[in-house]
Each structure stands twice: as C-alpha cells, then as structure tokens.
Scaffold this motif. Structure first.
Motif, PDB file in Angstrom:
ATOM      1  N   GLY A 191      -6.421  10.192   8.782  1.00 40.18           N
ATOM      2  CA  GLY A 191      -7.128  11.138   7.937  1.00 40.18           C
ATOM      3  C   GLY A 191      -6.274  11.487   6.740  1.00 40.18           C
ATOM      4  N   TRP A 192      -6.829  12.326   5.862  1.00 35.12           N
ATOM      5  CA  TRP A 192      -6.190  12.657   4.587  1.00 35.12           C
ATOM      6  C   TRP A 192      -5.807  14.126   4.551  1.00 35.12           C
ATOM      7  CZ3 TRP A 192      -5.185   8.443   1.854  1.00 35.12           C
ATOM      8  CH2 TRP A 192      -5.996   7.328   2.000  1.00 35.12           C
ATOM      9  N   ASP A 193      -4.578  14.410   4.153  1.00 34.07           N
ATOM     10  CA  ASP A 193      -4.163  15.797   3.948  1.00 34.07           C
ATOM     11  C   ASP A 193      -5.088  16.449   2.921  1.00 34.07           C
ATOM     12  OD1 ASP A 193      -2.059  15.511   5.691  1.00 34.07           O
ATOM     13  OD2 ASP A 193      -0.477  15.599   4.172  1.00 34.07           O
ATOM     14  N   GLY A 194      -5.542  17.657   3.200  1.00 33.42           N
ATOM     15  CA  GLY A 194      -6.359  18.416   2.270  1.00 33.42           C
ATOM     16  C   GLY A 194      -7.789  17.929   2.119  1.00 33.42           C
ATOM     17  N   ASP A 195      -8.248  17.068   3.005  1.00 33.47           N
ATOM     18  CA  ASP A 195      -9.603  16.518   2.910  1.00 33.47           C
ATOM     19  C   ASP A 195     -10.443  17.092   4.056  1.00 33.47           C
ATOM     20  OD1 ASP A 195     -11.917  14.852   3.192  1.00 33.47           O
ATOM     21  OD2 ASP A 195     -10.870  13.229   2.164  1.00 33.47           O
ATOM     22  N   LEU A 216       1.566   7.972   5.266  1.00 35.98           N
ATOM     23  CA  LEU A 216       1.583   7.117   4.092  1.00 35.98           C
ATOM     24  C   LEU A 216       1.205   7.943   2.871  1.00 35.98           C
ATOM     25  CD1 LEU A 216       2.001   4.252   3.042  1.00 35.98           C
ATOM     26  CD2 LEU A 216      -0.384   3.799   3.593  1.00 35.98           C
ATOM     27  N   LYS A 217       2.139   8.069   1.933  1.00 30.13           N
ATOM     28  CA  LYS A 217       1.919   8.861   0.718  1.00 30.13           C
ATOM     29  C   LYS A 217       1.607   7.933  -0.448  1.00 30.13           C
ATOM     30  CE  LYS A 217       4.993  12.592   2.081  1.00 30.13           C
ATOM     31  NZ  LYS A 217       6.197  13.364   1.733  1.00 30.13           N
ATOM     32  N   GLY A 218       0.753   8.406  -1.354  1.00 36.62           N
ATOM     33  CA  GLY A 218       0.473   7.679  -2.580  1.00 36.62           C
ATOM     34  C   GLY A 218      -0.460   6.498  -2.403  1.00 36.62           C
ATOM     35  N   VAL A 219      -1.479   6.644  -1.573  1.00 38.37           N
ATOM     36  CA  VAL A 219      -2.450   5.570  -1.365  1.00 38.37           C
ATOM     37  C   VAL A 219      -3.520   5.672  -2.449  1.00 38.37           C
ATOM     38  CG1 VAL A 219      -4.082   4.517   0.233  1.00 38.37           C
ATOM     39  CG2 VAL A 219      -2.033   5.641   1.112  1.00 38.37           C
ATOM     40  N   GLY A 220      -3.492   4.736  -3.385  1.00 40.36           N
ATOM     41  CA  GLY A 220      -4.466   4.741  -4.473  1.00 40.36           C
ATOM     42  C   GLY A 220      -4.177   5.771  -5.548  1.00 40.36           C
ATOM     43  N   MET A 237       0.842  -1.194   0.000  1.00 44.75           N
ATOM     44  CA  MET A 237       0.000   0.000   0.000  1.00 44.75           C
ATOM     45  C   MET A 237       0.878   1.246   0.000  1.00 44.75           C
ATOM     46  SD  MET A 237      -3.027   1.147   2.674  1.00 44.75           S
ATOM     47  CE  MET A 237      -2.032   1.062   4.150  1.00 44.75           C
ATOM     48  N   GLY A 238       0.541   2.184  -0.879  1.00 42.24           N
ATOM     49  CA  GLY A 238       1.239   3.461  -0.894  1.00 42.24           C
ATOM     50  C   GLY A 238       2.571   3.415  -1.622  1.00 42.24           C
ATOM     51  N   MET A 239       3.180   4.607  -1.714  1.00 46.33           N
ATOM     52  CA  MET A 239       4.467   4.730  -2.410  1.00 46.33           C
ATOM     53  C   MET A 239       5.598   5.120  -1.459  1.00 46.33           C
ATOM     54  SD  MET A 239       3.240   6.526  -5.986  1.00 46.33           S
ATOM     55  CE  MET A 239       3.342   8.137  -5.283  1.00 46.33           C
TER      56      MET A 239
END
Length: 152
Positions: A78-82, A50-54, A34-36
C-alpha cells in the motif's frame, strides 16, 4: 480482500530465477529498475519499503508474508498517505518459474478497491516490469521517464 479488482501479469525474463529473485528482494537491485530508495527484509514478517516510485514523494510499504527463495514472494502492499490503498491493504504475489532458459514471472496484485485504482496499478506494473526485464538481463533501463515527467 475482494477478488473483483486484481492485476495479473505474466512476463518472460531472459535471466535465471535466482537473478530475478535478487532484483525483487535486494534493495540495491530494486532501485536499479524502480524507486529511489528501498529497504527490504525478505522473510515472513520482514519489511517491504520502497520510496520514490514514479514520484519522489510516493512511498510503498508492506510486510513480507511468504518468501521461498528463488521461487515465490508474497507481501502486503500500500501507499503512505493514501486512503484508497493504505499500507498493507493489498497483496502482491510473485511466482518465478524456470522456463525456456529464463524465468516466467507470474504476478498477482489483489485487494485493490476499485476499477480506477486497479487500472492505475496495472499501468504501473506494466511500466516497472518492463524495466525489471531490462535490469535482470544485465542492462541499464536508464532513468525512469515517469520521474522525469513528474519533475518537469
């Protein structure tokens, strides 16, 4: 946090709890399924990133609240910018139970704001936990098809 919108998943993984725990906490192992890019400091108060999920532009962020090696993890999520699910606004709890020569993983993601967000996270968890099962068993889950679909 409301209990109205909760994702619950139970997955049997053909690997011991210590192996599964490592795939949930070790940054290099996390990105195999999962993720990059990942940055984790698995102790209460430590970072979960965790960056790059999906999608390559998507970053999940939180803080570990509970860490019981090889048995339990809990971290804010949670998600950055969400605006609907900002960093730290929900809670992921994972219990690893030694069962049938492998690990029964029970995951609860609570504090989601509405039915649509809950359904989206349920879909995401189903996708990524399937990839975790493959990786924790020593196999390569291959490229994440969600990233390939997003890139095209």
């Amino acid at each position: 946090m409301t209990d109205a919108f909760v994702v619950r998943r139970e997955t049997q993984i053909a690997a011991p709890p210590a192996t599964v725990f490592a795939f949930l906490t070790d940054p290099q192992k996390i990105v195999s399924w999962m993720g990059m890019e990942s940055d984790t400091d698995a102790h209460p108060g430590g970072v979960y990133l965790l960056k790059g999920v999906g999608r390559s532009d998507r970053t999940a962020r939180g803080v570990f609240r509970e860490v019981v090696p090889v048995h339990r993890l809990a971290y804010s999520f949670g998600w950055d910018g969400d605006d609907e699910v900002p960093p730290g606004s929900s809670l992921v709890e994972i219990d690893l139970i030694d069962r049938d020569g492998g690990t029964l993983m029970r995951m609860t993601h609570s504090g989601l704001p509405n039915e649509t967000v809950c359904a989206n996270h349920n879909t995401g968890w189903a996708h990524y936990l399937g990839r975790l099962c493959v990786a924790a068993c020593g196999q390569n889950p291959g490229p994440d098809p969600w990233k390939a679909a997003q890139a095209s």
